[in-house]
Enzyme design. Sequence first.
Site, PDB file in Angstrom:
ATOM      1  CD  GLU A 122      40.845  47.167  44.192  1.00 31.61           C
ATOM      2  OE1 GLU A 122      39.995  46.809  43.935  1.00 31.61           O
ATOM      3  OE2 GLU A 122      41.996  46.573  44.845  1.00 31.61           O
ATOM      4  CG  HIS A 175      34.001  42.285  41.892  1.00 29.51           C
ATOM      5  ND1 HIS A 175      34.570  41.060  41.934  1.00 29.51           N
ATOM      6  CD2 HIS A 175      34.623  43.026  42.461  1.00 29.51           C
ATOM      7  CE1 HIS A 175      35.833  41.181  42.507  1.00 29.51           C
ATOM      8  NE2 HIS A 175      36.166  42.334  42.940  1.00 29.51           N
ATOM      9  NE  ARG A 176      38.228  41.042  40.002  1.00 30.54           N
ATOM     10  CZ  ARG A 176      38.880  40.195  40.464  1.00 30.54           C
ATOM     11  NH1 ARG A 176      39.060  39.173  39.503  1.00 30.54           N
ATOM     12  NH2 ARG A 176      38.992  39.868  41.567  1.00 30.54           N
ATOM     13  CG  ASP A 185      32.454  38.200  40.752  1.00 30.52           C
ATOM     14  OD1 ASP A 185      32.723  39.294  41.271  1.00 30.52           O
ATOM     15  OD2 ASP A 185      33.140  37.220  40.405  1.00 30.52           O
ATOM     16  CG  HIS A 190      42.144  41.773  39.667  1.00 31.19           C
ATOM     17  ND1 HIS A 190      42.947  40.861  39.986  1.00 31.19           N
ATOM     18  CD2 HIS A 190      41.258  42.326  40.663  1.00 31.19           C
ATOM     19  CE1 HIS A 190      42.746  40.645  41.411  1.00 31.19           C
ATOM     20  NE2 HIS A 190      41.918  41.664  41.727  1.00 31.19           N
ATOM     21  CE  LYS A 245      43.344  44.811  42.208  1.00 31.00           C
ATOM     22  NZ  LYS A 245      42.918  44.440  43.576  1.00 31.00           N
ATOM     23  CD  GLU A 304      36.260  46.413  41.612  1.00 30.37           C
ATOM     24  OE1 GLU A 304      37.195  46.539  42.344  1.00 30.37           O
ATOM     25  OE2 GLU A 304      36.221  45.720  40.838  1.00 30.37           O
TER      26      GLU A 304
HETATM   27  O1  G3P Z   1      35.971  46.245  45.282  1.00 28.15           O
HETATM   28  C1  G3P Z   1      36.529  45.325  46.135  1.00 28.15           C
HETATM   29  C2  G3P Z   1      37.308  44.282  45.397  1.00 28.15           C
HETATM   30  O2  G3P Z   1      37.470  44.564  44.135  1.00 28.15           O
HETATM   31  C3  G3P Z   1      38.848  43.920  46.062  1.00 28.15           C
HETATM   32  O3  G3P Z   1      39.171  42.668  45.653  1.00 28.15           O
HETATM   33  O4  G3P Z   1      40.617  41.429  44.154  1.00 28.15           O
HETATM   34  O5  G3P Z   1      38.714  41.808  43.462  1.00 28.15           O
HETATM   35  O6  G3P Z   1      40.330  43.525  43.448  1.00 28.15           O
HETATM   36  P1  G3P Z   1      39.892  42.392  44.067  1.00 28.15           P
HETATM   37 CA    CA Z   2      38.798  45.308  42.492  1.00 26.38          CA
END
Ligand code: G3P
Ligand code: CA
Length: 277
Positions: free
Chosen positions: A142, A41-42, A264, A83, A144, A68
């Site tokens: 993603e 995640h990120r 994460d 993000h 945004k 991600e």
């Molecule tokens: O992959 C799902 C998640 O990234 C969505 O929430 O806020 O971390 O972008 P956020």
């Molecule tokens: Ca995300």
Amino acid sequence: MRKERALFVVLLAITCLFVLVGYNNQTKIIIAPQEMISVAHRGASAYAPENTRAAFQKGVDMQADYLECDVHLSIDDELIVMHDDKVDRTTDGKGYIRNMTLAELKTLDAGKQFGQAFSGEEIMTLQELIEEFYDEVGLVIEVKNPTNYPGIEEKVVQVLEQYDDLSRIIIQSFDVESMKKIHTLLPDVQIAILMRPTDSFMTSKKIEEYSAFASYINFNVSFTNKRMVDLVHKHGSKVLVWSKKDRRLIWKAQKYGVDGIISDFSERPEELHLAQE
Ligand code: G3P
Ligand code: CA
């Protein structure tokens, strides 16, 4: 008074039904942890500054199946990996990405807010991320807040179209219309819809509608349930669940029978599972 009692009985019956259905389904394990997809995640953002080279490299080192990332548009139409829509939280700069040029964004330090050891990390573009990492690992991109960036879908498609093999790319967003648009422009690329907390009890019809163009319907692990996951599977799509800090993610993921986790910590699902046994 009679009416209130009747309402109470109906609510109690519905609650019992949910508890029973949930209990019944917990006994059924669909996907073993070793078969689950692991998404960093990120990047592996628990260990390195989110959405930077360092976090993405750490995700690869930890054998994530996918990295991600989040993308926005700069004022000169470059896809920027970050993000927030502002640079304030994760860099030493201030202001909105949409008001800055790529050259201005490149002068910012995206590492030292996380720790001095990461000082000098620079902001990446989507193109750089693909060039540097896509050979080794899949990417979940993603988009945004696409309504803030008219034309962002076309820009994402323009970048992706340069590559022959897009089979390990997933594009996702909370914005359903934006994902429909990308699906129309690039029908072979996998799409994921991100669900909001209010979507915890969607109708089967709605899920069927999303599954017509989305290969994944993804939930925050706190806002999903076995019924939702079963319905998504019934309509032929998959589910990834995400959590930023919940170390019990794998347990919940397995209980619900999802297809993968977005974390994460970027640990392999099978290792997390063993560590907690
Ligand atoms: O992959 C799902 C998640 O990234 C969505 O929430 O806020 O971390 O972008 P956020
Ligand atoms: Ca995300």
